[in-house]
Each structure stands twice: as C-alpha cells, then as structure tokens.
Design a protein around this motif. Sequence first.
Motif, PDB file in Angstrom:
ATOM      1  N   ASP A 195       0.823  -1.213   0.000  1.00 49.38           N
ATOM      2  CA  ASP A 195       0.000   0.000   0.000  1.00 49.38           C
ATOM      3  C   ASP A 195       0.857   1.262   0.000  1.00 49.38           C
ATOM      4  O   ASP A 195       0.619   2.195  -0.777  1.00 49.38           O
ATOM      5  N   ALA A 196       1.861   1.302   0.873  1.00 45.80           N
ATOM      6  CA  ALA A 196       2.724   2.476   0.968  1.00 45.80           C
ATOM      7  C   ALA A 196       3.538   2.668  -0.298  1.00 45.80           C
ATOM      8  O   ALA A 196       3.715   3.799  -0.777  1.00 45.80           O
ATOM      9  N   VAL A 197       4.029   1.573  -0.853  1.00 45.61           N
ATOM     10  CA  VAL A 197       4.851   1.676  -2.055  1.00 45.61           C
ATOM     11  C   VAL A 197       4.017   2.102  -3.252  1.00 45.61           C
ATOM     12  O   VAL A 197       4.434   2.958  -4.049  1.00 45.61           O
ATOM     13  N   VAL A 198       2.837   1.531  -3.412  1.00 52.39           N
ATOM     14  CA  VAL A 198       1.967   1.924  -4.524  1.00 52.39           C
ATOM     15  C   VAL A 198       1.629   3.404  -4.438  1.00 52.39           C
ATOM     16  O   VAL A 198       1.617   4.115  -5.451  1.00 52.39           O
ATOM     17  N   ALA A 199       1.378   3.907  -3.229  1.00 54.89           N
ATOM     18  CA  ALA A 199       1.088   5.327  -3.068  1.00 54.89           C
ATOM     19  C   ALA A 199       2.286   6.183  -3.462  1.00 54.89           C
ATOM     20  O   ALA A 199       2.146   7.214  -4.139  1.00 54.89           O
ATOM     21  N   ALA A 200       3.491   5.750  -3.065  1.00 53.72           N
ATOM     22  CA  ALA A 200       4.697   6.505  -3.414  1.00 53.72           C
ATOM     23  C   ALA A 200       4.943   6.484  -4.912  1.00 53.72           C
ATOM     24  O   ALA A 200       5.305   7.506  -5.516  1.00 53.72           O
ATOM     25  N   VAL A 201       4.730   5.319  -5.523  1.00 50.54           N
ATOM     26  CA  VAL A 201       4.914   5.199  -6.971  1.00 50.54           C
ATOM     27  C   VAL A 201       3.925   6.095  -7.705  1.00 50.54           C
ATOM     28  O   VAL A 201       4.272   6.770  -8.682  1.00 50.54           O
ATOM     29  N   ALA A 202       2.690   6.105  -7.237  1.00 52.57           N
ATOM     30  CA  ALA A 202       1.667   6.932  -7.881  1.00 52.57           C
ATOM     31  C   ALA A 202       2.028   8.410  -7.804  1.00 52.57           C
ATOM     32  O   ALA A 202       1.816   9.166  -8.758  1.00 52.57           O
ATOM     33  N   ARG A 203       2.587   8.836  -6.673  1.00 53.34           N
ATOM     34  CA  ARG A 203       2.988  10.244  -6.538  1.00 53.34           C
ATOM     35  C   ARG A 203       4.079  10.607  -7.536  1.00 53.34           C
ATOM     36  O   ARG A 203       4.007  11.640  -8.210  1.00 53.34           O
ATOM     37  N   GLU A 204       5.103   9.758  -7.635  1.00 52.59           N
ATOM     38  CA  GLU A 204       6.212  10.069  -8.534  1.00 52.59           C
ATOM     39  C   GLU A 204       5.781   9.977  -9.994  1.00 52.59           C
ATOM     40  O   GLU A 204       6.167  10.815 -10.816  1.00 52.59           O
ATOM     41  N   ALA A 205       4.994   8.965 -10.312  1.00 50.62           N
ATOM     42  CA  ALA A 205       4.504   8.850 -11.684  1.00 50.62           C
ATOM     43  C   ALA A 205       3.623  10.037 -12.031  1.00 50.62           C
ATOM     44  O   ALA A 205       3.684  10.575 -13.140  1.00 50.62           O
ATOM     45  N   GLY A 206       2.811  10.465 -11.071  1.00 49.54           N
ATOM     46  CA  GLY A 206       1.945  11.616 -11.305  1.00 49.54           C
ATOM     47  C   GLY A 206       2.728  12.885 -11.561  1.00 49.54           C
ATOM     48  O   GLY A 206       2.316  13.737 -12.361  1.00 49.54           O
ATOM     49  N   ALA A 207       3.885  13.012 -10.902  1.00 48.27           N
ATOM     50  CA  ALA A 207       4.712  14.199 -11.114  1.00 48.27           C
ATOM     51  C   ALA A 207       5.207  14.276 -12.547  1.00 48.27           C
ATOM     52  O   ALA A 207       5.396  15.366 -13.086  1.00 48.27           O
ATOM     53  N   LEU A 208       5.409  13.109 -13.154  1.00 43.64           N
ATOM     54  CA  LEU A 208       5.859  13.081 -14.545  1.00 43.64           C
ATOM     55  C   LEU A 208       4.703  13.075 -15.525  1.00 43.64           C
ATOM     56  O   LEU A 208       4.721  13.790 -16.526  1.00 43.64           O
ATOM     57  N   THR A 209       3.678  12.280 -15.240  1.00 38.68           N
ATOM     58  CA  THR A 209       2.578  12.172 -16.192  1.00 38.68           C
ATOM     59  C   THR A 209       1.761  13.448 -16.257  1.00 38.68           C
ATOM     60  O   THR A 209       1.033  13.672 -17.223  1.00 38.68           O
ATOM     61  N   GLY A 210       1.891  14.296 -15.250  1.00 35.85           N
ATOM     62  CA  GLY A 210       1.216  15.582 -15.321  1.00 35.85           C
ATOM     63  C   GLY A 210       1.754  16.458 -16.429  1.00 35.85           C
ATOM     64  O   GLY A 210       1.126  17.437 -16.828  1.00 35.85           O
ATOM     65  N   ARG A 211       2.917  16.089 -16.976  1.00 36.94           N
ATOM     66  CA  ARG A 211       3.508  16.868 -18.052  1.00 36.94           C
ATOM     67  C   ARG A 211       2.959  16.463 -19.409  1.00 36.94           C
ATOM     68  O   ARG A 211       3.195  17.139 -20.403  1.00 36.94           O
ATOM     69  N   VAL A 212       2.274  15.322 -19.474  1.00 35.23           N
ATOM     70  CA  VAL A 212       1.538  14.931 -20.674  1.00 35.23           C
ATOM     71  C   VAL A 212       0.196  14.406 -20.220  1.00 35.23           C
ATOM     72  O   VAL A 212       0.087  13.717 -19.214  1.00 35.23           O
ATOM     73  N   ALA A 213      -0.867  14.731 -20.920  1.00 33.65           N
ATOM     74  CA  ALA A 213      -2.202  14.317 -20.488  1.00 33.65           C
ATOM     75  C   ALA A 213      -2.401  12.841 -20.774  1.00 33.65           C
ATOM     76  O   ALA A 213      -2.192  12.388 -21.894  1.00 33.65           O
ATOM     77  N   PRO A 214      -2.776  12.033 -19.774  1.00 35.31           N
ATOM     78  CA  PRO A 214      -2.990  10.609 -20.012  1.00 35.31           C
ATOM     79  C   PRO A 214      -4.081  10.382 -21.048  1.00 35.31           C
ATOM     80  O   PRO A 214      -5.107  11.047 -21.041  1.00 35.31           O
ATOM     81  N   HIS A 215      -3.824   9.420 -21.913  1.00 37.26           N
ATOM     82  CA  HIS A 215      -4.837   9.020 -22.892  1.00 37.26           C
ATOM     83  C   HIS A 215      -5.219   7.592 -22.557  1.00 37.26           C
ATOM     84  O   HIS A 215      -4.461   6.672 -22.782  1.00 37.26           O
ATOM     85  N   CYS A 216      -6.358   7.424 -21.989  1.00 41.54           N
ATOM     86  CA  CYS A 216      -6.762   6.099 -21.510  1.00 41.54           C
ATOM     87  C   CYS A 216      -7.278   5.253 -22.673  1.00 41.54           C
ATOM     88  O   CYS A 216      -7.541   5.736 -23.756  1.00 41.54           O
ATOM     89  N   GLY A 217      -7.444   3.994 -22.396  1.00 43.67           N
ATOM     90  CA  GLY A 217      -7.985   3.083 -23.389  1.00 43.67           C
ATOM     91  C   GLY A 217      -6.974   2.620 -24.413  1.00 43.67           C
ATOM     92  O   GLY A 217      -7.339   2.149 -25.488  1.00 43.67           O
ATOM     93  N   VAL A 218      -5.684   2.726 -24.106  1.00 42.60           N
ATOM     94  CA  VAL A 218      -4.669   2.285 -25.055  1.00 42.60           C
ATOM     95  C   VAL A 218      -4.385   0.815 -24.818  1.00 42.60           C
ATOM     96  O   VAL A 218      -3.909   0.438 -23.764  1.00 42.60           O
ATOM     97  N   PRO A 219      -4.669  -0.053 -25.784  1.00 39.41           N
ATOM     98  CA  PRO A 219      -4.372  -1.467 -25.591  1.00 39.41           C
ATOM     99  C   PRO A 219      -2.881  -1.702 -25.599  1.00 39.41           C
ATOM    100  O   PRO A 219      -2.175  -1.165 -26.447  1.00 39.41           O
ATOM    101  N   HIS A 220      -2.379  -2.478 -24.636  1.00 31.50           N
ATOM    102  CA  HIS A 220      -0.955  -2.773 -24.589  1.00 31.50           C
ATOM    103  C   HIS A 220      -0.585  -3.618 -25.799  1.00 31.50           C
ATOM    104  O   HIS A 220      -1.221  -4.610 -26.109  1.00 31.50           O
ATOM    105  N   GLY A 221       0.467  -3.236 -26.484  1.00 28.48           N
ATOM    106  CA  GLY A 221       0.960  -4.036 -27.584  1.00 28.48           C
ATOM    107  C   GLY A 221       0.986  -3.306 -28.899  1.00 28.48           C
ATOM    108  O   GLY A 221       1.912  -3.467 -29.656  1.00 28.48           O
ATOM    109  N   TRP A 222      -0.037  -2.460 -29.201  1.00 25.47           N
ATOM    110  CA  TRP A 222       0.099  -1.756 -30.460  1.00 25.47           C
ATOM    111  C   TRP A 222      -0.333  -0.314 -30.392  1.00 25.47           C
ATOM    112  O   TRP A 222       0.471   0.553 -30.161  1.00 25.47           O
ATOM    113  N   ALA A 223      -1.590  -0.007 -30.588  1.00 27.85           N
ATOM    114  CA  ALA A 223      -1.996   1.317 -31.043  1.00 27.85           C
ATOM    115  C   ALA A 223      -1.549   2.435 -30.128  1.00 27.85           C
ATOM    116  O   ALA A 223      -1.843   2.438 -28.943  1.00 27.85           O
TER     117      ALA A 223
END
Length: 357
Positions: free
Chosen positions: A107-135
């Motif tokens: 729980d603690a690690v996932v929260a920490a990872v989410a914070r750091e990832a959020g600090a970076l992903t805030g620089r590009v807007a997430p585009h959801c619904g991307v299937p892993h592997g191609w598009a």
Amino acid sequence: MALVLDLLRTAGSEGISRLELAERTGLTPQAVSKITARLRADGLAAEAGRRASTGGKPRTVLRLVPEAGHAVGLHLDRDELRAVLVDLTGAVVAEERTSLDLGAGPDAVVAAVAREAGALTGRVAPHCGVPHGWAPGGRGTDALLGIGVALPGPLDHARGVLHRVTGFPEWDGFPLRDALARRLGVPVVVDKDTNAAALGLAVGGTGGSFAYLYLGTGLGAGLVIGGTVHRGARTGAGEFGHQVVQLDGPPCGCGNRGCVEALCLAVVARGEVDEAARVLGTAAGNLVALLDIDLVLLGGRTVTAAPDAFVSGVAAVLDERARRVGQAAVPVRVASGGVAEGAAQLVLAPLFGRADG
C-alpha cells in the motif's frame, strides 16, 4: 506498421524514403504509402526534406516525430525510486528520484509510486484506453502510452504479479500491475529490473547474445539470447544472484547459503571492491560457460561507483578461464543504459515490434 515505425525510429532525424521502407520491409510501395499516410495523420511521422535519387525527381524522406508519444519508466529498488519520462525514441525528457522503502509494504509503495509517476505524467495528459501491444494512444504531445515498472524479482511478468521478493515476503502474490493501473488510469507493464534493462540495451542496438549483470542493493541478471530477452517458461529466468558458489558460505535472504549475491554484498560492505569484482567474475564465468554468450555488461549503483575496478576484475576472471580452454575471452564493459529507461521500453518496444528486444 510496427516494421515501418521501427525503421523510422532507427533512421533518426535524417529520415528514410518510402522506397527504402518498401525495400527493407518487403512491403509493396502501395502498402508503404498507406501506412505512412496513416502515421502522418496520427502525428507519428513527418516529412524530413528531400533526398536526391538516382533518377527522376528527388525522394521525400520521412522521420519519426519523437514528441508524438511518451512513456514513463519506473525503477523500484529496495531503497530508491527513479522515474523517467521518455519520448518515442527513448530519450529522457524528465526525471524524478526519491527514497523508497520496499519493505514498507504494497500500500505504501503503490502510493509513493503513484505520486512520482503523477509528477511526470502531469507533463503529458494521459490518454486512456490504449491497448498494450500496439496502437499509440491519442495524437500529439498529449499521448501517454503507458507506464513500465521494473523491480527486483522473482515475479510473473505476464500477469504483473510479484512472487517472494528476496527479503520482502509481504510482496508474495501482490498484483502490482493491476493495482497501479487502477490507481493511475493508464496501461502498466511490470518486469524484473534486469530484464527491463536488458530490453532497453537490445532495443538501443546491443546485438547478439549478452548478459546484463546488475549489482546494487541486490544482484541479478538480464539475459538476451539471439537478440531476444530470455525470461524463461515461468518468466523467472535471471535469478543470477542466487546461484550457490560456496556450500558453507554465509546465509542469504533467499534461504540458501553461499549465494553469489550474499558473498558480493558482504565484500562490498567491507569496502573490498577488487574482491567483489573477483567474486562477480567467478559467477559471470559460470554464466558464460553455460550460455556461450558474446558479451557481459555491468550495471547498478555499486558498479557505477567503481566501474574500472569491476570491469577489470570481472574481465580478468573471464580471461583466465578463456585461456585455459584456448578460446577468446568474452568482452566486459559497463552498460550504457539504466533500469528506468529500460522500464519505459516495456511500453515503447511493442509499438516498434520489439517486445522482447
């Protein structure tokens, strides 16, 4: 499309013509024209000028648009988290680093990872619904394709589930991929730190069969055989640090005695770098003899703190073994890429048809 994208990527800023794309992929010129038109419409390719031809009008050359998509790579070490944001070429455009306690629990690690990832992903807007592997998801600089996570194993790469990480039994069975995907709202891929680094090296141009040996807070290996990352039947290959090299040796966190990881870390803790390199070289020699690989690459914070000592020490052991059997020694050098960059390739590489290198 993956073949064409990969050729655009490797061509760099100079670009490549449609005729060259057809010749190198075996596709028809018509097929190449359709694919490149789609890539241009999606913002992934653009014109890079014109090039003189042997006859007729100059050829238009195309290039990959690096900023058309991004991926995040996360390296979860036992005591540190490093996160990078990379473009489609794998170039790092932003980086975060912070302390981490892997033993604090999921729980603690996932929260920490989410914070750091959020600090970076805030620089590009997430585009959801991307299937892993191609598009690729979305168009332009707002396309976040996903997040790659690399951490000590063993783990199930296919399902993103951790097993009993050495020294951290509380992680056994934790579905890290799904937990992070729910938390962050983007596709997540999870792999061992050594596999991720090896993938990054293979995609980056290191060819043939090689072993990436990582010595930091632990010791592991990423194996590339014939240009492909070898994960094994249960995605558990590369537990290099837990080969027993001294039957009556010190206890290891995995439950065995005399593991090369325990021996290496103990010698490093005493400040005996040359001896640590010799121990690592002995284990590397076993691996070279077993797999007949072309190259040994070294990485990890312990190696980078004394790169010359580790390269020369490991190479000396391999040279001595090679002379005894009348063979040329396998070269040893420091790896050029990091684990976090390799983790980002867990997301990017499939777009270019390079899922396993």
